[in-house]
Scaffold this motif. Structure first.
Motif, PDB file in Angstrom:
ATOM      1  N   GLY A   1       0.811  -1.228   0.000  1.00  0.00           N
ATOM      2  CA  GLY A   1       0.000   0.000   0.000  1.00  0.00           C
ATOM      3  C   GLY A   1       0.836   1.265   0.000  1.00  0.00           C
ATOM      4  N   VAL A   2       2.144   1.145  -0.204  1.00  0.00           N
ATOM      5  CA  VAL A   2       3.010   2.340  -0.230  1.00  0.00           C
ATOM      6  C   VAL A   2       2.817   3.062  -1.568  1.00  0.00           C
ATOM      7  CG1 VAL A   2       5.392   3.196  -0.136  1.00  0.00           C
ATOM      8  CG2 VAL A   2       4.695   1.236   1.275  1.00  0.00           C
ATOM      9  N   PRO A   3       2.465   4.366  -1.524  1.00  0.00           N
ATOM     10  CA  PRO A   3       2.199   5.088  -2.776  1.00  0.00           C
ATOM     11  C   PRO A   3       3.469   5.537  -3.493  1.00  0.00           C
ATOM     12  CG  PRO A   3       1.776   6.519  -0.895  1.00  0.00           C
ATOM     13  CD  PRO A   3       2.202   5.193  -0.328  1.00  0.00           C
ATOM     14  N   ASN A   4       3.341   5.727  -4.784  1.00  0.00           N
ATOM     15  CA  ASN A   4       4.451   6.181  -5.619  1.00  0.00           C
ATOM     16  C   ASN A   4       3.870   7.031  -6.753  1.00  0.00           C
ATOM     17  OD1 ASN A   4       7.365   5.825  -6.572  1.00  0.00           O
ATOM     18  ND2 ASN A   4       6.211   5.237  -8.386  1.00  0.00           N
ATOM     19  N   ILE A   5       4.592   8.084  -7.133  1.00  0.00           N
ATOM     20  CA  ILE A   5       4.131   8.921  -8.259  1.00  0.00           C
ATOM     21  C   ILE A   5       5.219   8.956  -9.316  1.00  0.00           C
ATOM     22  CG2 ILE A   5       3.335  11.195  -8.986  1.00  0.00           C
ATOM     23  CD1 ILE A   5       2.327  11.655  -6.187  1.00  0.00           C
ATOM     24  N   THR A   6       4.825   8.743 -10.568  1.00  0.00           N
ATOM     25  CA  THR A   6       5.775   8.666 -11.681  1.00  0.00           C
ATOM     26  C   THR A   6       5.408   9.684 -12.754  1.00  0.00           C
ATOM     27  OG1 THR A   6       5.864   6.282 -11.272  1.00  0.00           O
ATOM     28  CG2 THR A   6       6.819   7.071 -13.350  1.00  0.00           C
ATOM     29  N   PRO A   7       6.354  10.528 -13.183  1.00  0.00           N
ATOM     30  CA  PRO A   7       6.059  11.421 -14.312  1.00  0.00           C
ATOM     31  C   PRO A   7       6.116  10.654 -15.635  1.00  0.00           C
ATOM     32  CG  PRO A   7       8.310  11.811 -13.544  1.00  0.00           C
ATOM     33  CD  PRO A   7       7.734  10.737 -12.649  1.00  0.00           C
ATOM     34  N   VAL A   8       5.081  10.807 -16.449  1.00  0.00           N
ATOM     35  CA  VAL A   8       5.034  10.126 -17.751  1.00  0.00           C
ATOM     36  C   VAL A   8       4.539  11.133 -18.794  1.00  0.00           C
ATOM     37  CG1 VAL A   8       4.000   8.240 -19.077  1.00  0.00           C
ATOM     38  CG2 VAL A   8       4.603   7.877 -16.685  1.00  0.00           C
ATOM     39  N   GLY A   9       5.392  11.385 -19.794  1.00  0.00           N
ATOM     40  CA  GLY A   9       5.033  12.395 -20.802  1.00  0.00           C
ATOM     41  C   GLY A   9       4.272  11.834 -21.986  1.00  0.00           C
ATOM     42  N   THR A  10       4.390  10.536 -22.215  1.00  0.00           N
ATOM     43  CA  THR A  10       3.868   9.966 -23.460  1.00  0.00           C
ATOM     44  C   THR A  10       2.486   9.319 -23.295  1.00  0.00           C
ATOM     45  OG1 THR A  10       5.006   7.900 -23.022  1.00  0.00           O
ATOM     46  CG2 THR A  10       6.179   9.518 -24.392  1.00  0.00           C
ATOM     47  N   VAL A  11       1.611   9.987 -22.541  1.00  0.00           N
ATOM     48  CA  VAL A  11       0.239   9.481 -22.418  1.00  0.00           C
ATOM     49  C   VAL A  11      -0.579  10.030 -23.585  1.00  0.00           C
ATOM     50  CG1 VAL A  11      -1.844   9.442 -20.999  1.00  0.00           C
ATOM     51  CG2 VAL A  11       0.411   9.453 -19.896  1.00  0.00           C
ATOM     52  N   PHE A  12      -1.338   9.160 -24.234  1.00  0.00           N
ATOM     53  CA  PHE A  12      -2.218   9.560 -25.340  1.00  0.00           C
ATOM     54  C   PHE A  12      -3.642   9.150 -24.982  1.00  0.00           C
ATOM     55  CE2 PHE A  12       1.967   9.247 -27.042  1.00  0.00           C
ATOM     56  CZ  PHE A  12       2.057  10.291 -27.955  1.00  0.00           C
ATOM     57  N   LEU A  13      -4.523  10.128 -24.967  1.00  0.00           N
ATOM     58  CA  LEU A  13      -5.922   9.864 -24.580  1.00  0.00           C
ATOM     59  C   LEU A  13      -6.747   9.539 -25.810  1.00  0.00           C
ATOM     60  CD1 LEU A  13      -5.770  12.929 -22.353  1.00  0.00           C
ATOM     61  CD2 LEU A  13      -6.348  10.677 -21.427  1.00  0.00           C
ATOM     62  N   ARG A  14      -7.622   8.547 -25.667  1.00  0.00           N
ATOM     63  CA  ARG A  14      -8.502   8.186 -26.780  1.00  0.00           C
ATOM     64  C   ARG A  14      -9.897   8.744 -26.518  1.00  0.00           C
ATOM     65  NH1 ARG A  14      -6.568   2.866 -25.415  1.00  0.00           N
ATOM     66  NH2 ARG A  14      -4.779   2.216 -26.672  1.00  0.00           N
ATOM     67  N   GLU A  15     -10.764   8.642 -27.541  1.00  0.00           N
ATOM     68  CA  GLU A  15     -12.132   9.153 -27.430  1.00  0.00           C
ATOM     69  C   GLU A  15     -12.973   8.372 -26.415  1.00  0.00           C
ATOM     70  OE1 GLU A  15     -13.596  11.683 -28.902  1.00  0.00           O
ATOM     71  OE2 GLU A  15     -11.888  12.256 -30.155  1.00  0.00           O
ATOM     72  N   ASP A  16     -12.628   7.078 -26.202  1.00  0.00           N
ATOM     73  CA  ASP A  16     -13.507   6.189 -25.422  1.00  0.00           C
ATOM     74  C   ASP A  16     -13.135   6.115 -23.938  1.00  0.00           C
ATOM     75  OD1 ASP A  16     -11.132   4.879 -25.630  1.00  0.00           O
ATOM     76  OD2 ASP A  16     -11.953   2.993 -26.365  1.00  0.00           O
ATOM     77  N   ARG A  17     -12.522   7.152 -23.432  1.00  0.00           N
ATOM     78  CA  ARG A  17     -12.117   7.243 -22.020  1.00  0.00           C
ATOM     79  C   ARG A  17     -11.110   6.157 -21.639  1.00  0.00           C
ATOM     80  NH1 ARG A  17     -17.346   8.327 -22.209  1.00  0.00           N
ATOM     81  NH2 ARG A  17     -18.099   6.479 -21.135  1.00  0.00           N
TER      82      ARG A  17
END
Ligand code: FMN
Length: 175
Positions: free
Chosen positions: A34-50
């Protein structure tokens, strides 16, 4: 149906502004304790279908966490100078300054030709630089994310005119 479509369009707009302002999305995950972690990611591509996909090339804790718990929270915040200057000048945000999306990530898979073309297009202006070539020439694998709900980032005084709903579930991923 129109509402969901419109709502996703607004969310994508906030996410796009956030990515352009900061160059990345923050993706939160948790490990098996349950230890949280945050990662920067630049290459996210969003689609129309959520749904979305991102190139998973260099992550370590994120990839490890997803093997035991595929749930993620993705956040983008618009910290662009123009957006903030305009908003502070008039005393209200025209749209929320950020948004969180909650969902589930899939397993690592080879990117399709179309996905490779999309990432090449995004990094094209930097690929002529030495560092750009080092970082972005070898993308090959992606993970999909299916989102189930969203929450706007609120800065209350300047958002009284915007809808006050908190968590918004996405009921129909086919729309
Ligand atoms: C602005 C920025 C964008 C990044 N984008 C990506 C990306 O799209 N894909 C990737 O695999 N790594 C990317 N990285 C590298 C990872 O974030 C980095 O390797 C990180 O340390 C991995 O963290 P983790 O151990 O939490 O997974 C990016 C780094 C930065 C600073």
């Amino acid at each position: 149906m129109t509402d969901l479509y419109e709502q996703w369009r607004e969310i994508r707009d906030i996410l796009d502004r956030g990515r352009k302002a900061t160059g990345h999305f923050a993706i939160a995950s948790v490990d098996s304790d349950g230890v949280p972690n945050i990662t920067p990611v630049g290459t996210v591509f969003l689609r129309e279908d959520r749904t979305a996909f991102y190139f998973d090339q260099y992550t370590s804790a994120l990839a490890r966490n997803l093997d035991t718990n595929p749930r993620v929270c993705l956040m983008a915040v618009d910290r662009g100078t123009l957006f903030w200057f305009r908003s502070l000048l008039v005393g209200r945000f025209a749209a929320a300054p950020g948004v969180r999306l909650y969902g589930t990530a899939g397993t690592l898979r080879p990117a399709t030709d179309l996905e490779l073309a999309q990432v090449r297009r995004r990094v094209r202006p930097m690929r002529f630089l030495r560092g750009g070539r080092l970082l972005w020439s070898n993308f090959s694998h992606v993970r999909d994310i299916t989102f189930t709900s969203s929450r706007l980032v609120r800065y209350p005084m300047m958002m009284a005119h915007l809808p006050q709903t908190d968590s918004v579930p996405f009921h129909d991923p086919e729309v």
